[in-house]
Enzyme design. Structure first.
Site, mmCIF file in Angstrom:
data_model
loop_
_atom_site.group_PDB
_atom_site.id
_atom_site.type_symbol
_atom_site.label_atom_id
_atom_site.label_comp_id
_atom_site.label_asym_id
_atom_site.label_seq_id
_atom_site.Cartn_x
_atom_site.Cartn_y
_atom_site.Cartn_z
ATOM 1 N N ALA A 1 21.232 3.480 63.296
ATOM 2 C CA ALA A 1 19.813 3.195 63.521
ATOM 3 C C ALA A 1 18.986 4.143 62.664
ATOM 4 O O ALA A 1 18.809 5.317 62.999
ATOM 5 C CB ALA A 1 19.467 3.356 64.999
ATOM 6 N N GLY A 2 18.485 3.628 61.550
ATOM 7 C CA GLY A 2 17.735 4.437 60.602
ATOM 8 C C GLY A 2 16.248 4.256 60.744
ATOM 9 O O GLY A 2 15.750 3.568 61.648
ATOM 10 N N ASN A 3 15.511 4.850 59.819
ATOM 11 C CA ASN A 3 14.050 4.832 59.893
ATOM 12 C C ASN A 3 13.453 3.443 59.694
ATOM 13 O O ASN A 3 12.363 3.159 60.195
ATOM 14 C CB ASN A 3 13.478 5.771 58.833
ATOM 15 C CG ASN A 3 13.777 7.216 59.131
ATOM 16 O OD1 ASN A 3 13.429 7.729 60.185
ATOM 17 N ND2 ASN A 3 14.446 7.892 58.205
ATOM 18 N N THR A 4 14.161 2.582 58.960
ATOM 19 C CA THR A 4 13.622 1.261 58.644
ATOM 20 C C THR A 4 14.444 0.133 59.238
ATOM 21 O O THR A 4 13.900 -0.851 59.736
ATOM 22 C CB THR A 4 13.543 1.070 57.112
ATOM 23 O OG1 THR A 4 12.768 2.131 56.549
ATOM 24 C CG2 THR A 4 12.901 -0.263 56.764
ATOM 25 N N LYS B 1 21.653 -0.769 60.925
ATOM 26 C CA LYS B 1 22.864 -1.342 60.338
ATOM 27 C C LYS B 1 23.964 -1.341 61.390
ATOM 28 O O LYS B 1 24.037 -0.438 62.233
ATOM 29 C CB LYS B 1 23.300 -0.528 59.120
ATOM 30 C CG LYS B 1 22.279 -0.538 57.988
ATOM 31 C CD LYS B 1 22.755 0.301 56.811
ATOM 32 C CE LYS B 1 21.713 0.328 55.710
ATOM 33 N NZ LYS B 1 22.155 1.178 54.561
ATOM 34 N N TYR C 1 24.667 24.607 59.173
ATOM 35 C CA TYR C 1 23.248 24.596 59.511
ATOM 36 C C TYR C 1 22.945 25.776 60.445
ATOM 37 O O TYR C 1 23.776 26.136 61.277
ATOM 38 C CB TYR C 1 22.908 23.275 60.210
ATOM 39 C CG TYR C 1 21.730 22.526 59.629
ATOM 40 C CD1 TYR C 1 21.580 22.381 58.249
ATOM 41 C CD2 TYR C 1 20.777 21.936 60.455
ATOM 42 C CE1 TYR C 1 20.504 21.668 57.721
ATOM 43 C CE2 TYR C 1 19.711 21.223 59.939
ATOM 44 C CZ TYR C 1 19.576 21.096 58.567
ATOM 45 O OH TYR C 1 18.515 20.392 58.047
ATOM 46 N N ASP D 1 22.555 11.034 61.143
ATOM 47 C CA ASP D 1 22.911 10.186 60.000
ATOM 48 C C ASP D 1 23.533 11.026 58.889
ATOM 49 O O ASP D 1 24.532 10.635 58.274
ATOM 50 C CB ASP D 1 21.706 9.404 59.502
ATOM 51 C CG ASP D 1 20.494 10.275 59.177
ATOM 52 O OD1 ASP D 1 20.441 11.461 59.584
ATOM 53 O OD2 ASP D 1 19.568 9.771 58.508
ATOM 54 N N ARG D 2 22.967 12.207 58.644
ATOM 55 C CA ARG D 2 23.537 13.111 57.640
ATOM 56 C C ARG D 2 24.914 13.587 58.079
ATOM 57 O O ARG D 2 25.843 13.678 57.268
ATOM 58 C CB ARG D 2 22.600 14.293 57.400
ATOM 59 C CG ARG D 2 21.265 13.908 56.784
ATOM 60 C CD ARG D 2 20.273 15.068 56.813
ATOM 61 N NE ARG D 2 20.676 16.158 55.921
ATOM 62 C CZ ARG D 2 20.100 17.364 55.930
ATOM 63 N NH1 ARG D 2 19.137 17.623 56.814
ATOM 64 N NH2 ARG D 2 20.501 18.301 55.078
ATOM 65 N N THR E 1 14.595 5.501 53.135
ATOM 66 C CA THR E 1 13.190 5.827 53.360
ATOM 67 C C THR E 1 12.931 7.272 52.960
ATOM 68 O O THR E 1 11.936 7.593 52.307
ATOM 69 C CB THR E 1 12.832 5.614 54.843
ATOM 70 O OG1 THR E 1 13.176 4.276 55.212
ATOM 71 C CG2 THR E 1 11.354 5.839 55.064
#
Length: 242
Positions: A7-10, A13, A90, A99-100, A122
């Protein structure tokens, strides 16, 4: 069979993965996530729904609602200190976008040497993955489309340009399009310097803007479709997923 969701910004998938084989995949705009219900209903034998969500709680709720009664409740990947051969450097591992994190897991499974993991969507993310599986860090910048849109929004005389990428533009539309592509490619090539000296170093390039970016890159790269989904498949089928 596992239903995997990115589930991405736009867009959202999805992919169906079972017995080591991809059995279907697709993408939906956020407004159409209810169609996931019909997709799940038409695929008997879904035993797990596993995904990455950077689109927010409303999209997550819509996905869960669409799948209710047709598939198990979605489980969402969480970024952690280590998973599937990748170690997360990190400062606060849990703050890394899932997602990364999934893309890094997928990259580790696909390429055993050092790599630069690039997702051109995006936003464009550019992450350094060492040969020993250490995620060393990365950068985030506006995607090419966002760059063009910001010029149209925040300047008085520059349009939203639908130009071409050329070496030496001689009209405004091409100048904008080429400038935005060069900005993307320059960031990728600059980050690649961190690993360029290592044997087998490679850029793994994914996302909706990958084709555009590939035409401008002057480094070794491999175009990988749906790298986030591939990473989710690894995470969902290996025992050390948190």
């Amino acid at each position: 069979m596992i239903l995997l969701i990115d589930a991405g910004n736009t867009r959202v998938k999805w992919g169906l993965f079972g017995d080591g084989v991809w059995q279907g995949e697709g993408a939906l705009e956020h407004a159409r996530v209810d169609e996931l219900g019909a997709i799940a209903q038409g695929c008997a034998g879904i035993t797990r729904v596993f995904g990455s969500n950077v689109a927010g709680s409303d999209v997550a709720d819509a996905i869960a609602h669409a799948l209710h009664g047709h598939a198990p409740a979605p489980e969402w990947l969480r970024s952690s200190a280590a998973c599937c051969g990748v170690r997360n450097a990190y400062d606060q591992p849990g703050q890394l976008g899932t997602d990364r994190w999934a893309a890094l897991i997928g990259a580790r499974a696909l390429h055993p040497a050092a790599c630069l993991v690039v997702s051109a969507g995006t936003a464009t993310t550019i992450d350094i993955l060492a040969a020993d599986g250490l995620f060393r860090g990365g950068v985030i910048l506006p995607g090419e489309h966002l760059m063009r849109r910001s010029l149209a929004r925040d300047t008085a005389q520059l349009p939203f340009a639908d130009g071409r990428f050329v070496d030496a533009p001689r009209n405004t539309a091409d100048a904008i399009a080429s400038g935005c592509v060069n900005a993307q490619a320059g960031a990728v090539e600059r980050m690649f310097r961190h690993i360029a000296h290592e044997t087998g170093a490679l850029c793994l390039l994914s996302g909706g803007g990958a084709d555009m970016l590939a035409n401008a890159l002057d480094i070794p790269f491999r175009h990988v479709d749906n790298l986030v989904l591939k990473g989710l498949a690894v995470a969902a089928t290996q025992p050390d997923t948190p």
